[in-house]
Design a protein around this motif. Structure first.
Motif, PDB file in Angstrom:
ATOM      1  N   SER A  28       0.904  -1.217   0.000  1.00  0.00           N
ATOM      2  CA  SER A  28       0.004   0.090  -0.225  1.00  0.00           C
ATOM      3  C   SER A  28       0.838   1.176  -0.074  1.00  0.00           C
ATOM      4  N   GLN A  29       2.247   1.125   0.147  1.00  0.00           N
ATOM      5  CA  GLN A  29       3.058   2.119   0.146  1.00  0.00           C
ATOM      6  C   GLN A  29       3.327   2.685  -1.109  1.00  0.00           C
ATOM      7  N   PHE A  30       3.291   1.712  -1.845  1.00  0.00           N
ATOM      8  CA  PHE A  30       3.723   1.867  -3.486  1.00  0.00           C
ATOM      9  C   PHE A  30       2.448   1.591  -4.459  1.00  0.00           C
ATOM     10  N   PRO A  31       1.542   2.549  -4.401  1.00  0.00           N
ATOM     11  CA  PRO A  31       0.332   2.274  -5.065  1.00  0.00           C
ATOM     12  C   PRO A  31       0.554   2.200  -6.403  1.00  0.00           C
ATOM     13  N   GLN A  32       1.545   2.999  -7.215  1.00  0.00           N
ATOM     14  CA  GLN A  32       1.977   2.826  -8.574  1.00  0.00           C
ATOM     15  C   GLN A  32       2.142   1.650  -8.879  1.00  0.00           C
ATOM     16  N   GLY A  33       2.472   0.374  -7.832  1.00  0.00           N
ATOM     17  CA  GLY A  33       2.834  -0.909  -8.454  1.00  0.00           C
ATOM     18  C   GLY A  33       1.796  -1.619  -8.222  1.00  0.00           C
ATOM     19  N   ILE A  34       0.489  -1.269  -7.630  1.00  0.00           N
ATOM     20  CA  ILE A  34      -0.635  -2.139  -7.797  1.00  0.00           C
ATOM     21  C   ILE A  34      -1.403  -2.141  -8.883  1.00  0.00           C
ATOM     22  N   PRO A  35      -1.485  -3.264  -9.581  1.00  0.00           N
ATOM     23  CA  PRO A  35      -2.550  -3.375 -10.785  1.00  0.00           C
ATOM     24  C   PRO A  35      -3.800  -3.084 -10.531  1.00  0.00           C
ATOM     25  N   VAL A  36      -4.501  -2.658 -11.664  1.00  0.00           N
ATOM     26  CA  VAL A  36      -6.065  -2.427 -11.404  1.00  0.00           C
ATOM     27  C   VAL A  36      -6.567  -3.802 -11.165  1.00  0.00           C
ATOM     28  N   SER A  37      -7.228  -3.903 -10.049  1.00  0.00           N
ATOM     29  CA  SER A  37      -7.923  -5.054  -9.634  1.00  0.00           C
ATOM     30  C   SER A  37      -9.419  -5.051  -9.455  1.00  0.00           C
ATOM     31  N   SER A  38      -9.896  -3.571  -9.182  1.00  0.00           N
ATOM     32  CA  SER A  38     -11.500  -3.680  -8.735  1.00  0.00           C
ATOM     33  C   SER A  38     -12.358  -4.427  -9.603  1.00  0.00           C
ATOM     34  N   TRP A  39     -11.896  -4.546 -10.980  1.00  0.00           N
ATOM     35  CA  TRP A  39     -12.775  -5.042 -12.005  1.00  0.00           C
ATOM     36  C   TRP A  39     -12.843  -6.536 -11.781  1.00  0.00           C
ATOM     37  N   LEU A  40     -12.145  -7.268 -11.196  1.00  0.00           N
ATOM     38  CA  LEU A  40     -12.269  -8.686 -10.723  1.00  0.00           C
ATOM     39  C   LEU A  40     -13.491  -9.117 -10.130  1.00  0.00           C
ATOM     40  N   PHE A  41     -13.916  -8.261  -9.269  1.00  0.00           N
ATOM     41  CA  PHE A  41     -14.869  -8.655  -8.371  1.00  0.00           C
ATOM     42  C   PHE A  41     -16.315  -8.540  -9.020  1.00  0.00           C
ATOM     43  N   ASN A  42     -16.787  -7.591  -9.875  1.00  0.00           N
ATOM     44  CA  ASN A  42     -18.041  -7.744 -10.437  1.00  0.00           C
ATOM     45  C   ASN A  42     -18.519  -6.807 -11.621  1.00  0.00           C
ATOM     46  N   GLU A  43     -17.310  -6.453 -12.473  1.00  0.00           N
ATOM     47  CA  GLU A  43     -17.362  -5.547 -13.437  1.00  0.00           C
ATOM     48  C   GLU A  43     -18.510  -6.035 -14.384  1.00  0.00           C
ATOM     49  N   GLY A  44     -19.279  -5.207 -14.762  1.00  0.00           N
ATOM     50  CA  GLY A  44     -20.387  -5.506 -15.794  1.00  0.00           C
ATOM     51  C   GLY A  44     -21.606  -6.167 -14.937  1.00  0.00           C
ATOM     52  N   ASN A  45     -21.404  -6.068 -13.709  1.00  0.00           N
ATOM     53  CA  ASN A  45     -22.691  -6.708 -12.950  1.00  0.00           C
ATOM     54  C   ASN A  45     -22.947  -8.301 -13.456  1.00  0.00           C
ATOM     55  N   ILE A  46     -21.969  -9.120 -13.682  1.00  0.00           N
ATOM     56  CA  ILE A  46     -22.034 -10.358 -14.389  1.00  0.00           C
ATOM     57  C   ILE A  46     -22.330 -11.438 -13.210  1.00  0.00           C
ATOM     58  N   ARG A  47     -22.154 -11.067 -11.996  1.00  0.00           N
ATOM     59  CA  ARG A  47     -22.403 -12.142 -10.793  1.00  0.00           C
ATOM     60  C   ARG A  47     -23.902 -12.455 -10.827  1.00  0.00           C
TER      61      ARG A  47
END
Length: 265
Positions: A28-47
């Motif tokens: 968390s101290q290096f946010p620039q190194g964290i890949p975008v991951s929020s889409w993994l949960f429910n992007e597009g309301n697929i659940r």
């Protein structure tokens, strides 16, 4: 219930997740190194949509993993009788954990088949329980040879049909990256850093047997500052040869071109 009250169990659980907590705090101290991951949960309301059930339980579980025929053993494992309530809760905790994982990481599991790697051990456990159930049932109520015969035939068809669908995953449809990779391995030092641009797909970089990048993280000058020594392009188009104005061509063919990023033409 007595097991839940044991402090050793709670300590074990805490120590198990402690590395994850530590890692999350550190990254968390290096946010620039964290890949975008929020889409993994429910992007597009697929659940829980029709596509969600089709891809996870039909295409992936039933077809690719169990090859259709293995589904019967998996179901038998689910309905198998356990010796004690403790065993029942233990084994079904794996099923519940897998379901929670599939529900929480809904989009990631739908979009990428390799996300189901985490549920494979549980599937194998219940396949084994199902096979045991079948053998015991047929031994008790029918001929003792019927169970092993059914198990063998079903296992053969399960592996055969699953392999029929996944075998194309191991094909290399672009043979130019194989030729380019062999050329890089032949013409560059073993410790060379290579840019094998393939739109982020590491298959090309793997063929070179070198460390490096599968895409441009920065412009070429920036990549050189990061340590890049060579640039290799597969199936080059005329515009790719514009790099020859600044960098020496090590070798070129219709299938690939290799540039030395430390030498001028």
């Amino acid at each position: 219930m007595n097991a839940i009250k044991k402090w050793q169990l709670w300590l074990f659980g805490f120590l198990t997740i402690l590395p994850l907590i530590g890692w999350r705090f550190w990254i968390s101290q290096f946010p620039q190194g964290i890949p975008v991951s929020s889409w993994l949960f429910n992007e597009g309301n697929i659940r829980f949509k029709g596509a969600y059930f089709y891809w996870l339980f039909g295409e992936r579980l039933g077809k690719l993993i169990l090859g259709y025929w293995g589904l019967s053993f998996f179901v038998l494992g689910l309905i198998a009788k356990f010796k004690s309530k403790k065993d029942l809760l233990f084994f079904y905790s794996f099923i519940v954990s897998c379901l929670i994982y599939l529900v929480v990481v809904a989009r990631g599991n739908v979009q990428h088949d390799y996300y189901q790697v985490l549920i494979i051990p549980t599937i194998c456990i219940f396949l084994g329980l199902g096979a045991e159930f079948l053998l015991n049932f047929t031994k008790t109520y029918t001929n003792k040879y019927i169970g092993p015969a059914i198990l063998f035939i079903s296992a053969v068809f399960m592996f055969f049909l699953s392999w029929y669908y996944v075998r194309d995953y191991f094909n290399i449809n672009n043979h130019s990256i194989v030729l380019a990779g062999a050329a890089v391995d032949r013409l560059t030092p073993e410790d060379a850093k290579v840019i094998a641009n393939y739109n982020g797909d590491t298959s090309f970089l793997y063929q070179t047997k070198r460390q490096g990048w599968a895409s441009y993280e920065k412009n070429l000058t920036g990549m050189i500052e990061l340590g890049a020594d060579y640039l290799v392009l597969a199936n080059p188009v005329p515009s790719d040869f514009d790099f020859a104005k600044e960098y020496l061509i090590v070798e070129k063919t219709p299938e690939y071109v290799i540039f030395d990023l430390h030498k001028n033409p």
